[in-house]
Structures are given as structure tokens and as C-alpha cells.
Design a protein around this motif. Sequence first.
Motif, mmCIF file in Angstrom:
data_model
loop_
_atom_site.group_PDB
_atom_site.id
_atom_site.type_symbol
_atom_site.label_atom_id
_atom_site.label_comp_id
_atom_site.label_asym_id
_atom_site.label_seq_id
_atom_site.Cartn_x
_atom_site.Cartn_y
_atom_site.Cartn_z
ATOM 1 N N GLU A 186 49.993 47.803 39.698
ATOM 2 C CA GLU A 186 49.591 49.199 39.876
ATOM 3 C C GLU A 186 48.454 49.581 38.918
ATOM 4 O OE1 GLU A 186 51.486 53.673 39.457
ATOM 5 O OE2 GLU A 186 52.825 52.018 39.991
ATOM 6 N N LEU A 187 48.574 49.160 37.651
ATOM 7 C CA LEU A 187 47.505 49.444 36.691
ATOM 8 C C LEU A 187 46.211 48.739 37.093
ATOM 9 C CD1 LEU A 187 49.363 49.245 33.243
ATOM 10 C CD2 LEU A 187 48.459 51.290 34.389
ATOM 11 N N TYR A 188 46.338 47.510 37.610
ATOM 12 C CA TYR A 188 45.151 46.754 38.014
ATOM 13 C C TYR A 188 44.448 47.439 39.193
ATOM 14 C CZ TYR A 188 42.082 43.022 39.573
ATOM 15 O OH TYR A 188 40.980 42.294 39.942
ATOM 16 N N GLU A 189 45.220 47.869 40.167
ATOM 17 C CA GLU A 189 44.642 48.506 41.347
ATOM 18 C C GLU A 189 43.973 49.839 41.014
ATOM 19 O OE1 GLU A 189 47.942 48.605 44.048
ATOM 20 O OE2 GLU A 189 47.635 46.521 44.666
ATOM 21 N N ASN A 190 44.398 50.468 39.937
ATOM 22 C CA ASN A 190 43.814 51.749 39.530
ATOM 23 C C ASN A 190 42.752 51.592 38.440
ATOM 24 O OD1 ASN A 190 45.343 53.389 41.290
ATOM 25 N ND2 ASN A 190 47.115 53.142 39.944
ATOM 26 N N SER A 191 42.376 50.358 38.154
ATOM 27 C CA SER A 191 41.382 50.110 37.119
ATOM 28 C C SER A 191 40.085 49.598 37.741
ATOM 29 C CB SER A 191 41.897 49.054 36.134
ATOM 30 O OG SER A 191 40.870 48.647 35.266
ATOM 31 N N SER A 192 38.984 50.030 37.190
ATOM 32 C CA SER A 192 37.704 49.536 37.683
ATOM 33 C C SER A 192 37.137 48.443 36.780
ATOM 34 C CB SER A 192 36.701 50.696 37.771
ATOM 35 O OG SER A 192 36.514 51.260 36.483
ATOM 36 N N MET A 193 37.775 48.163 35.649
ATOM 37 C CA MET A 193 37.194 47.240 34.669
ATOM 38 C C MET A 193 38.021 45.995 34.384
ATOM 39 S SD MET A 193 34.325 48.579 33.932
ATOM 40 C CE MET A 193 33.835 47.630 32.515
ATOM 41 N N ASP A 194 39.286 45.986 34.679
ATOM 42 C CA ASP A 194 40.144 44.883 34.254
ATOM 43 C C ASP A 194 39.684 43.518 34.779
ATOM 44 O OD1 ASP A 194 41.493 46.905 33.045
ATOM 45 O OD2 ASP A 194 43.466 46.275 33.735
ATOM 46 N N GLY A 195 39.136 43.487 35.963
ATOM 47 C CA GLY A 195 38.656 42.230 36.522
ATOM 48 C C GLY A 195 37.519 41.621 35.727
ATOM 49 N N PHE A 196 36.742 42.459 35.033
ATOM 50 C CA PHE A 196 35.629 41.965 34.234
ATOM 51 C C PHE A 196 36.079 41.177 33.006
ATOM 52 C CE2 PHE A 196 33.527 45.499 36.489
ATOM 53 C CZ PHE A 196 32.514 44.764 37.078
ATOM 54 N N ALA A 197 37.312 41.335 32.611
ATOM 55 C CA ALA A 197 37.822 40.623 31.437
ATOM 56 C C ALA A 197 37.759 39.116 31.629
ATOM 57 C CB ALA A 197 39.270 41.049 31.166
ATOM 58 N N PHE A 198 37.735 38.677 32.868
ATOM 59 C CA PHE A 198 37.820 37.242 33.136
ATOM 60 C C PHE A 198 36.469 36.545 33.200
ATOM 61 C CE2 PHE A 198 41.526 39.313 35.120
ATOM 62 C CZ PHE A 198 42.457 38.893 34.192
ATOM 63 N N PHE A 199 35.371 37.284 33.241
ATOM 64 C CA PHE A 199 34.057 36.643 33.322
ATOM 65 C C PHE A 199 33.778 35.777 32.095
ATOM 66 C CE2 PHE A 199 32.958 40.012 36.473
ATOM 67 C CZ PHE A 199 32.673 39.142 37.514
ATOM 68 N N ASN A 200 33.973 36.320 30.908
ATOM 69 C CA ASN A 200 33.744 35.555 29.690
ATOM 70 C C ASN A 200 34.664 34.348 29.626
ATOM 71 O OD1 ASN A 200 32.668 34.945 27.106
ATOM 72 N ND2 ASN A 200 34.383 36.004 26.140
ATOM 73 N N LEU A 201 35.907 34.551 30.004
ATOM 74 C CA LEU A 201 36.881 33.469 30.009
ATOM 75 C C LEU A 201 36.452 32.370 30.989
ATOM 76 C CD1 LEU A 201 39.598 32.626 28.817
ATOM 77 C CD2 LEU A 201 40.701 33.899 30.664
#
Length: 162
Positions: A133-148
Amino acid sequence: MKSGKLLFLLVLSIMLVACSSKDEENKNSDNVDVNKGMVNVEVTLPASFFEDTDMVKLKKEAKEDGVKEVIVNDDGSVTYKMSKSKHKEMLKEMGDTIDTSIKEIEADEDFPSIKKIEHNKSFTEYTIKMDQELYENSSMDGFAFFNLAYQSLYYQLFNGVN
């Protein structure tokens, strides 16, 4: 600590080259090449990594860091010849950097949906536990994985994986 500096410079160089655009004929010369022998490992980085680099200083720092030999090739690429143990140490440092990034992502309040990140030994597979639910309502969380993802790709490159 000096090996950390060399590792940082190598990764930074790769990231800068990866973000730049190249025409088709230069793509083949921009490859990282890893040859694992019986005793030594040779890592060849393309010339584009070393634009405006003081090669004397580069060689000196690499030798101080435990690299056996640094060869500037005719095409401007640079080959680092190191023991298998030094290569293993370099990969361990890269892995430690990835693990630190994971801990930072998990603790970062800017990415509240990310609860736990796990990976296999070779950093090729990740399991990410999230609050949907938090992920679906977030616009930025997916960006955390680019650096990784970039760090994992570079780990693979230096490990000789295509």
C-alpha cells in the motif's frame, strides 16, 4: 583504505562512462575485460575511463594498493594485473558497498515502503519485502533501486560476467 580509494575511482569512472553516449563504432572499445588466470586476474578498462588522468599517479596508487602491474595499452586502455586474492578483496569491497547501500535504503525515511532487501552471494538476485500500500502511494520508492542496480552491474563486470 587506499584500496577503497582505487575502488571508488574505478566505480566512479565506470559510472561516468556508462552515462555518456557513444557512437556505434566506439562501443566495442568501451568494454571492461576480465581475464581470470590460474594465479592472476587481469582487468582491462577502456581508454575513455582515463581521459585527463595522470597515468604516473594512477600507476603509483594502484601499485601502493597491491596491484602487481598497470599496463597502458596502445589503444589507451589500462590493464590492471593483480593476484586472485587482490581481485577477491576488490570484489568483497564492492559487495560491502552494496550491503551498506542496502542498509541505507532500508533505513531511509524517504522510502517508507521498503522493509527488507535480501540478495544472493553474487548480487544477481534480490528479494525485496515491501509494504504494498505504501509503495503504490509513493512516487519515489522505485528510484531507490537504481543505484543498487548500477552497483550490482559493476560488481558483475569486475567479476567477469557478461
